[in-house]
Motif scaffolding. Structure first.
Motif, short mmCIF file in Angstrom:
data_model
loop_
_atom_site.label_atom_id
_atom_site.label_comp_id
_atom_site.label_asym_id
_atom_site.label_seq_id
_atom_site.Cartn_x
_atom_site.Cartn_y
_atom_site.Cartn_z
N LEU A 168 24.78 4.97 54.14
CA LEU A 168 26.09 4.41 54.48
C LEU A 168 26.48 3.44 53.37
CD1 LEU A 168 28.32 3.86 56.76
CD2 LEU A 168 26.91 1.91 57.39
N THR A 169 27.71 3.56 52.91
CA THR A 169 28.23 2.60 51.92
C THR A 169 29.49 1.97 52.50
OG1 THR A 169 27.37 3.93 50.09
CG2 THR A 169 29.06 2.32 49.56
N PHE A 170 29.58 0.65 52.40
CA PHE A 170 30.77 -0.03 52.95
C PHE A 170 31.13 -1.22 52.08
CE2 PHE A 170 28.44 -3.59 54.90
CZ PHE A 170 27.16 -3.05 54.99
N THR A 171 32.40 -1.63 52.16
CA THR A 171 32.83 -2.80 51.40
C THR A 171 32.25 -4.05 52.04
OG1 THR A 171 34.87 -2.92 52.69
CG2 THR A 171 34.97 -1.72 50.61
N ALA A 172 31.95 -5.04 51.20
CA ALA A 172 31.25 -6.24 51.65
C ALA A 172 32.21 -7.18 52.38
CB ALA A 172 30.60 -6.94 50.46
N GLU A 173 32.53 -6.80 53.61
CA GLU A 173 33.41 -7.61 54.45
C GLU A 173 32.80 -7.73 55.84
OE1 GLU A 173 37.86 -6.71 53.69
OE2 GLU A 173 36.79 -4.85 53.25
N LEU A 174 32.93 -8.92 56.43
CA LEU A 174 32.33 -9.17 57.74
C LEU A 174 32.85 -8.20 58.80
CD1 LEU A 174 32.33 -13.10 57.80
CD2 LEU A 174 30.38 -11.57 57.37
N LYS A 175 34.09 -7.76 58.65
CA LYS A 175 34.68 -6.86 59.65
C LYS A 175 33.94 -5.51 59.70
CE LYS A 175 38.17 -4.73 56.72
NZ LYS A 175 39.59 -4.54 56.42
N ASN A 176 33.15 -5.21 58.67
CA ASN A 176 32.41 -3.94 58.65
C ASN A 176 31.03 -4.03 59.31
OD1 ASN A 176 34.44 -2.48 57.38
ND2 ASN A 176 33.79 -3.18 55.34
N LEU A 177 30.63 -5.22 59.72
CA LEU A 177 29.29 -5.38 60.31
C LEU A 177 29.09 -4.53 61.58
CD1 LEU A 177 28.69 -9.20 59.73
CD2 LEU A 177 27.50 -7.30 58.61
N PRO A 178 30.11 -4.41 62.46
CA PRO A 178 29.88 -3.54 63.64
C PRO A 178 29.55 -2.10 63.25
CG PRO A 178 31.81 -4.94 63.99
CD PRO A 178 31.40 -5.12 62.54
N VAL A 179 30.17 -1.59 62.18
CA VAL A 179 29.88 -0.22 61.71
C VAL A 179 28.42 -0.13 61.28
CG1 VAL A 179 30.47 1.52 59.98
CG2 VAL A 179 32.26 0.11 60.98
N LEU A 180 27.97 -1.16 60.58
CA LEU A 180 26.58 -1.20 60.12
C LEU A 180 25.61 -1.23 61.31
CD1 LEU A 180 24.44 -1.64 57.88
CD2 LEU A 180 24.86 -4.09 58.12
N ARG A 181 25.91 -2.06 62.29
CA ARG A 181 25.01 -2.17 63.46
C ARG A 181 24.95 -0.83 64.22
NH1 ARG A 181 27.42 -7.58 63.76
NH2 ARG A 181 28.90 -6.97 65.38
#
Lengths: 132, 143
Positions: free
Chosen positions: B5-18
């Motif tokens: 998984l690759t995502f931009t370093a933004e706090l709003k993306n943390l749920p996607v990571l979890r």
């Protein structure tokens, strides 16, 4: 994250936050804002119901500690020296902020962070309300 | 085969990571407590990269998850300034509340909820953090 606020009456009035969702770096400011608003509106006893909180990160724990500090600043009756001593030796528990119904993982995170050293953590909401 | 998984370093993306960590761990049939602990460790690590590494600058975080022998292994790569979180000392929880630093708490939790946390600089000069957690902690394994 959603926060439903209810007012309960134990020995004293208790404001209960029924929180739904993760308390993490992306959401903890919402919890802080809601707490600030309630405290400014007169709430002095706050219970966080964590039954529907799957996850609490270090930022969520920092938010909970911030709420503790706000309530403590508001409280006139606590002796600062006694409080510091109690925090150091583990005998102090907050009169005004308590937690209820954490999941096993949330409880592990809270205790690993040392939150239980100054906040009561209850498994039953009614008993938590009655404990204020 | 690793899952990425690759995502931009933004706090709003943390749920996607979890969610990603939860779903991949479940595919490997990890127990609930293992999944929950790994979510905590990965979320804390990624949060530190976003907040303390990139510090609001644009950037990416790449994560790869796989099963190696008896452990779930998560690798995180980022291009933020080089920083080794394994060198952060544990917080002193005996200190009075006012004197505690919350900066190291995320690393403390990540370390607590994994079996091993290692760091290295990649050949192209980026951060690589590896988290390992046994998929079945009660299984003594072969031998």
């Amino acid at each position: 994250m959603e926060i439903k606020v209810t007012q309960e009456q134990g020995r004293v009035p208790v404001t209960v936050f029924h929180i739904e969702g993760d308390i993490a770096a992306d959401t903890y400011e919402q919890l802080e804002a809601q707490a600030k608003q309630s405290i400014q509106s007169g709430a002095s006893n706050l219970l966080l119901d964590l039954a529907k909180v799957p996850y609490v990160s270090s930022y969520g724990i920092r938010g909970i500690s911030q709420i503790f500090s706000w309530l403590r600043d508001q409280s006139k009756g606590e002796d600062d020296a006694a409080l510091s001593s109690g925090l150091r030796d583990g005998t102090f528990k907050s009169c005004c902020l308590k937690l209820a119904n954490p999941s096993p993982q949330v409880l592990k995170a809270l205790t690993t962070a040392g939150i239980d050293m100054f906040l009561e953590i209850h498994n039953d909401l009614d008993k938590a309300i009655a404990s204020f | 085969m690793p899952h990425s998984l690759t995502f931009t370093a933004e706090l709003k993306n943390l749920p996607v990571l979890r969610r990603f960590v939860s779903e991949i761990s479940s595919k490997y049939q990890a127990r609930r407590e293992v999944i929950d602990g790994l979510i905590q460790a990965v979320d804390e690590s990624a949060t530190n990269i976003i907040v303390h590494g990139y510090q609001g600058r644009p950037g990416k975080i790449e994560i790869q998850m796989t099963l190696e022998e008896d452990s779930l292994v998560v690798r995180l790569w980022d291009q933020a300034p080089l920083f080794d979180p394994t060198q952060i000392p544990p917080p002193n929880l005996a200190l009075p509340l006012e004197e505690r630093r919350f900066g190291g708490l995320g690393v403390h939790l990540a370390r607590h909820f994994t079996d091993q946390m290692t760091y290295q600089v990649t050949p192209d000069g980026n951060n690589e953090l590896t988290l390992r957690k046994k998929i079945n902690p009660n299984n003594p394994g072969p031998g």
